[in-house]
Design a protein around this motif. Sequence first.
Motif, PDB file in Angstrom:
ATOM      1  N   GLY A 135     -11.630  -4.189   7.005  1.00 29.11           N
ATOM      2  CA  GLY A 135     -10.223  -4.033   7.338  1.00 29.11           C
ATOM      3  C   GLY A 135      -9.629  -5.151   8.153  1.00 29.11           C
ATOM      4  O   GLY A 135      -8.501  -5.046   8.625  1.00 29.11           O
ATOM      5  N   LEU A 162      -7.775 -15.395  -4.364  1.00 22.71           N
ATOM      6  CA  LEU A 162      -8.519 -14.358  -5.044  1.00 22.71           C
ATOM      7  C   LEU A 162      -9.226 -15.028  -6.220  1.00 22.71           C
ATOM      8  O   LEU A 162      -8.886 -16.163  -6.579  1.00 22.71           O
ATOM      9  N   TRP A 172      -3.964  -8.402   4.684  1.00 23.04           N
ATOM     10  CA  TRP A 172      -3.112  -9.577   4.859  1.00 23.04           C
ATOM     11  C   TRP A 172      -1.867  -9.547   3.973  1.00 23.04           C
ATOM     12  O   TRP A 172      -0.979 -10.386   4.129  1.00 23.04           O
ATOM     13  N   ASN A 206     -10.939 -11.692   1.116  1.00 19.29           N
ATOM     14  CA  ASN A 206     -10.353 -11.940   2.428  1.00 19.29           C
ATOM     15  C   ASN A 206     -10.191 -10.693   3.277  1.00 19.29           C
ATOM     16  O   ASN A 206      -9.463 -10.708   4.262  1.00 19.29           O
ATOM     17  N   VAL A 207     -10.847  -9.614   2.899  1.00 17.55           N
ATOM     18  CA  VAL A 207     -10.820  -8.399   3.705  1.00 17.55           C
ATOM     19  C   VAL A 207     -12.251  -7.936   3.926  1.00 17.55           C
ATOM     20  O   VAL A 207     -12.990  -7.696   2.975  1.00 17.55           O
ATOM     21  N   ARG A 208     -12.640  -7.849   5.183  1.00 16.23           N
ATOM     22  CA  ARG A 208     -13.960  -7.329   5.546  1.00 16.23           C
ATOM     23  C   ARG A 208     -13.775  -6.338   6.679  1.00 16.23           C
ATOM     24  O   ARG A 208     -13.281  -6.695   7.744  1.00 16.23           O
ATOM     25  N   ALA A 241      -4.358  -5.230   0.432  1.00 18.44           N
ATOM     26  CA  ALA A 241      -5.274  -5.757   1.439  1.00 18.44           C
ATOM     27  C   ALA A 241      -4.520  -5.908   2.756  1.00 18.44           C
ATOM     28  O   ALA A 241      -3.286  -5.919   2.779  1.00 18.44           O
ATOM     29  N   SER A 293       3.437  -8.799  -1.807  1.00 16.58           N
ATOM     30  CA  SER A 293       2.596  -9.681  -2.614  1.00 16.58           C
ATOM     31  C   SER A 293       3.527 -10.511  -3.474  1.00 16.58           C
ATOM     32  O   SER A 293       4.455  -9.965  -4.095  1.00 16.58           O
ATOM     33  N   ASP A 321       0.859  -1.174   0.000  1.00 15.22           N
ATOM     34  CA  ASP A 321       0.000   0.000   0.000  1.00 15.22           C
ATOM     35  C   ASP A 321       0.900   1.231   0.000  1.00 15.22           C
ATOM     36  O   ASP A 321       1.410   1.661   1.032  1.00 15.22           O
ATOM     37  N   THR A 333     -10.994 -10.304  -7.559  1.00 12.36           N
ATOM     38  CA  THR A 333     -11.673  -9.970  -6.307  1.00 12.36           C
ATOM     39  C   THR A 333     -10.967 -10.666  -5.156  1.00 12.36           C
ATOM     40  O   THR A 333     -10.703 -11.870  -5.209  1.00 12.36           O
ATOM     41  N   ASP A 334     -10.664  -9.902  -4.106  1.00 13.52           N
ATOM     42  CA  ASP A 334     -10.058 -10.460  -2.903  1.00 13.52           C
ATOM     43  C   ASP A 334     -11.138 -10.541  -1.829  1.00 13.52           C
ATOM     44  O   ASP A 334     -11.551  -9.518  -1.274  1.00 13.52           O
ATOM     45  N   SER A 369      -0.338  -6.204   3.069  1.00 13.93           N
ATOM     46  CA  SER A 369      -0.080  -4.775   2.991  1.00 13.93           C
ATOM     47  C   SER A 369       1.400  -4.462   2.814  1.00 13.93           C
ATOM     48  O   SER A 369       1.756  -3.333   2.466  1.00 13.93           O
TER      49      SER A 369
END
Length: 388
Positions: free
Chosen positions: A107, A87, A48, A103-105, A46, A53, A35, A100-101, A50
Amino acid sequence: DLRMVPFRWHKRRGLLPWQYDAKVPEPPGNIAGADTPLPARPIAPAAWRSEDSANSDLVVVNGRVLYFMRGNPRIGGRTATARIAELHTDVPAFDGIHFTDPNVRSGTLTAGTVLVGGAVKNSQQPGTALPLQLNEPASAYVGDGRLLFFGRESGLADAGQAHDRRLVFSRFDSRTDTWEHNPPRPTSWSQSGAATDSPAVPNVAALYGTPEVVSLRDPDHDAYQAVLLQSTGLPGRAVMTTALLTEVASGDPAPISGMPLQKSLSRAAGGDIYGFRVLFDNGIYYLHYNDGAQVPDWPDRFVLAASLDPYSGPWVANEETTGADSRYFRRGSQFDPDNGAIWQGTMFKHRGRYYLYYENYHSIGDVDEQYGSYGSPEAGSRVGFATA
């Protein structure tokens, strides 16, 4: 005699290379990463992953392209334990770079879908355990919407001791987006440590690097088998070996009794071999592996090899890609997004087009300094992208 190079890769780039004049901010081109102030990436950061990757693996199951990726979060200003998660995108919407990921809800990490390594004894704090790093996802379809998954767990070593490395497995059910084992389970036959006399792996030293798994379908019984490729040996002289597995749909996958482990491929210059990923296309199995002056852990190019049989081989390296001057697939120039090292080229074919996803390190300093400036969010592992 494999002299013809079958793939001509074109990397994804933003501005033209001669317009790059700085390493910070990172030039556009990578499709996933930390990020940073960089303009929006196709695969958004995301929680997990950040920080990093990396380690791509793609497969099509029931109308969806599943993308397994390794990531590291940044927690408290430091890199934290690696995770692996899935993903996806629907096949009609697949463009190679947007996924689409799930695995983030709000934050936070979604329980059950992000895979984390097991625990290892923490000698600095007796009575506690630290998570093992979980790297290099490898998956193969084994029926009923499920995939057999392998990864490599590794932990830091005490002074004078070897790194703890072990092969682990789980299964991913694409119908429910859940893992069978989380954390994954270690195999009993491919472990860290000294050379072993195990009947399954006779006189072969410990697991050293990347796992990969290739799915095979028996035309007589309509059942799936799998070939596991892994790097075994000792640091500085590892080879790629292959094993034919049983119990791929349930139970603990293991080499078939009586089937020998095949020593399939080694680097022409000697030393470690790792980073291999397999593509089956028109009757031929292709793979990349990492090479470069600073291998084992700072490769700057890929070597291409091929075989007609992923288990018994032989795997033959393409001669035009083995030399230090090979232009087949290399890291970028100093102002490119992939200016440091490049690892693990995952080839994927869809509707007559070839896609390549690879881990790279964007360096903001000396591009030959291994993991230089790693504490900066502008430096670290990214996912690069190319097409052919």
